[in-house]
Design a protein around this motif. Structure first.
Motif, short mmCIF file in Angstrom:
data_model
loop_
_atom_site.label_atom_id
_atom_site.label_comp_id
_atom_site.label_asym_id
_atom_site.label_seq_id
_atom_site.Cartn_x
_atom_site.Cartn_y
_atom_site.Cartn_z
N PRO A 123 0.82 -1.21 0.00
CA PRO A 123 0.00 0.00 0.00
C PRO A 123 0.86 1.27 0.00
N THR A 124 0.27 2.36 -0.52
CA THR A 124 0.96 3.65 -0.52
C THR A 124 0.31 4.61 0.47
N ASN A 125 -0.94 5.02 0.18
CA ASN A 125 -1.64 5.97 1.07
C ASN A 125 -2.84 5.32 1.75
N TYR A 126 -2.72 4.03 1.99
CA TYR A 126 -3.79 3.29 2.66
C TYR A 126 -3.18 2.10 3.39
N THR A 127 -4.00 1.30 4.07
CA THR A 127 -3.51 0.16 4.85
C THR A 127 -4.41 -1.06 4.61
N TYR A 128 -4.00 -2.18 5.21
CA TYR A 128 -4.79 -3.41 5.11
C TYR A 128 -5.15 -3.89 6.52
N THR A 129 -6.34 -4.47 6.60
CA THR A 129 -6.80 -5.13 7.84
C THR A 129 -7.32 -6.51 7.47
N VAL A 130 -6.93 -7.50 8.27
CA VAL A 130 -7.35 -8.89 8.02
C VAL A 130 -8.44 -9.27 9.01
N GLU A 131 -9.54 -9.80 8.48
CA GLU A 131 -10.60 -10.38 9.30
C GLU A 131 -10.73 -11.85 8.93
N PHE A 132 -10.90 -12.70 9.92
CA PHE A 132 -11.01 -14.14 9.66
C PHE A 132 -12.03 -14.74 10.62
N SER A 133 -12.50 -15.93 10.28
CA SER A 133 -13.45 -16.62 11.15
C SER A 133 -13.60 -18.06 10.69
N ARG A 134 -14.05 -18.90 11.61
CA ARG A 134 -14.52 -20.22 11.20
C ARG A 134 -15.81 -20.01 10.41
N VAL A 135 -16.00 -20.84 9.42
CA VAL A 135 -17.18 -20.66 8.57
C VAL A 135 -18.44 -20.70 9.43
N GLY A 136 -19.27 -19.62 9.31
CA GLY A 136 -20.51 -19.53 10.06
C GLY A 136 -20.37 -18.90 11.42
N LYS A 137 -19.15 -18.54 11.84
CA LYS A 137 -18.92 -17.94 13.16
C LYS A 137 -18.61 -16.45 13.01
N ASP A 138 -18.52 -15.76 14.17
CA ASP A 138 -18.22 -14.32 14.17
C ASP A 138 -16.80 -14.08 13.68
N ARG A 139 -16.63 -12.92 13.02
CA ARG A 139 -15.33 -12.56 12.48
C ARG A 139 -14.42 -12.02 13.58
N GLN A 140 -13.12 -12.30 13.41
CA GLN A 140 -12.12 -11.86 14.39
C GLN A 140 -11.00 -11.12 13.66
N ARG A 141 -10.17 -10.44 14.46
CA ARG A 141 -9.02 -9.73 13.91
C ARG A 141 -7.76 -10.08 14.71
N ASN A 142 -6.65 -10.21 13.97
CA ASN A 142 -5.35 -10.37 14.61
C ASN A 142 -4.82 -8.96 14.90
N PRO A 143 -4.47 -8.64 16.15
CA PRO A 143 -4.03 -7.29 16.49
C PRO A 143 -2.84 -6.80 15.68
N HIS A 144 -2.02 -7.73 15.17
CA HIS A 144 -0.85 -7.34 14.37
C HIS A 144 -1.20 -7.07 12.91
N CYS A 145 -2.44 -7.34 12.54
CA CYS A 145 -2.84 -7.20 11.13
C CYS A 145 -4.01 -6.23 10.99
N ILE A 146 -4.01 -5.16 11.78
CA ILE A 146 -5.04 -4.13 11.71
C ILE A 146 -4.39 -2.84 11.23
N ARG A 147 -4.93 -2.29 10.13
CA ARG A 147 -4.38 -1.07 9.50
C ARG A 147 -2.86 -1.17 9.39
N SER A 148 -2.43 -2.25 8.76
CA SER A 148 -1.01 -2.54 8.61
C SER A 148 -0.56 -2.20 7.19
N SER A 149 0.71 -1.85 7.06
CA SER A 149 1.29 -1.58 5.74
C SER A 149 1.93 -2.84 5.15
N GLY A 150 1.85 -3.95 5.88
CA GLY A 150 2.42 -5.21 5.40
C GLY A 150 1.50 -5.91 4.42
N THR A 151 2.02 -6.98 3.80
CA THR A 151 1.23 -7.75 2.83
C THR A 151 1.17 -9.23 3.24
#
Length: 297
Positions: free
Chosen positions: A55-83
């Motif tokens: 990313p250049t002027n934006y970030t990425y956030t990862v959301e994941f879940s078991r199929v059919g369950k509530d979505r979760q976030r990894n604290p290290h992958c919220i508004r991150s500049s990594g890929t």
């Protein structure tokens, strides 16, 4: 009056055009590229979600879940500049199927009017069914009579812990884990294969003293065809046994060789004796002739 009407019309369209351009500009400012090339990279249950571009002027956030369950976030992958995002410790229920989204969001501290951010969804992933199993290591132990060899295979380790102990793939797959062994005589292209439930694999009916080369791979029969076979190990070859002359050749061959050598030795001795006699006779004749010439009349 006509001129005033034209001016009003011009101003009206000018304001309308400005409003449209402002709206487009604002929309562009709140527009973020979607993630591309989203892939699960998983080896021996070490699982990382990867994507692009950087990313250049934006970030990425990862959301994941078991199929059919509530979505979760990894604290290290919220508004991150990594890929990439390491989800190894989050996907602890190994036989479950997971889904994941990569959201494109503004930089930290920047607000946006977007209600829903652009996202890209990864293919569904199950660690138990899809993680790649690396090539195992093993040790070759020959039997005393050199007609059998046992491969002592080391079950590959995973990054997962239980009771402060690293788990192996056997701890996870249990009776579902098998090993496929392929082997051949050193220098030969013909291969044989054996499947084993155990990590100590005994191979019998081998040619005594012959060097054999082996390769091993984990095999999970419950998986789909494309994921059953793990990576092959590096090839290892047993040392070739150095045989004595009596083990290498039969008694008949050895006897024949000795007979030939004796015959050659006898011929050489005979030729030497004959040559020596001829030389002695020739020398004797020469001496007699000289004596005759020197005797008085």
């Amino acid at each position: 009056m006509i001129i005033m009407e034209d001016v009003r019309t011009f101003l009206y369209f000018g304001v309308l055009l400005s409003s449209v351009l402002f709206t487009i500009g604002a929309a562009r400012e709140d527009s973020f590229p979607e993630a591309m090339d989203v892939q699960w990279v998983s080896n021996n249950f070490k699982t990382i979600l990867t994507w692009g571009p950087e990313p250049t002027n934006y970030t990425y956030t990862v959301e994941f879940s078991r199929v059919g369950k509530d979505r979760q976030r990894n604290p290290h992958c919220i508004r991150s500049s990594g890929t990439e995002c390491d989800l190894t410790n989050e996907l602890r229920n190994l036989q479950e199927t997971y889904s994941a989204d990569i959201l494109s969001e503004p930089l930290p501290g920047i607000t946006s009017d977007l209600v829903e951010f652009p996202y890209t969804r990864a293919e569904r992933f199950s660690p138990y069914k899809h993680t790649k199993i690396g090539g195992p290591t093993f040790k070759i132990v020959p039997s005393e009579d050199k007609t059998k060899m046992t491969l002592h295979i080391q079950d590959p380790l995973t990054p997962l812990y239980k009771d402060d102990q690293l788990l192996t793939i056997r701890d996870i797959f249990k009776n579902d884990l098998k090993y496929r062994v392929v082997y051949n005589k050193a220098g030969s292209t013909g291969k044989k294969e054996k499947m084993s439930d155990l990590r100590n694999v005994e191979l019998t009916n081998l040619d005594k003293g012959q060097s054999y080369c082996f390769m091993v791979a984990a095999y999970i029969p419950s998986r789909s065809a494309q994921h059953r076979l793990g990576d092959w190990s590096k090839a290892q070859c047993s040392p070739r046994e150095r045989k004595t002359i009596f083990e290498e050749f039969s008694i008949g061959v050895i006897s024949g060789a000795i007979g030939i050598m004796l015959a050659i030795f006898i011929i050489l001795i005979t030729l030497t004796v004959v040559c020596c006699k001829r030389c002695c006779c020739k020398k004797t004749k020469t001496v007699d002739k000289d004596n005759l010439q020197l005797s008085p009349v």
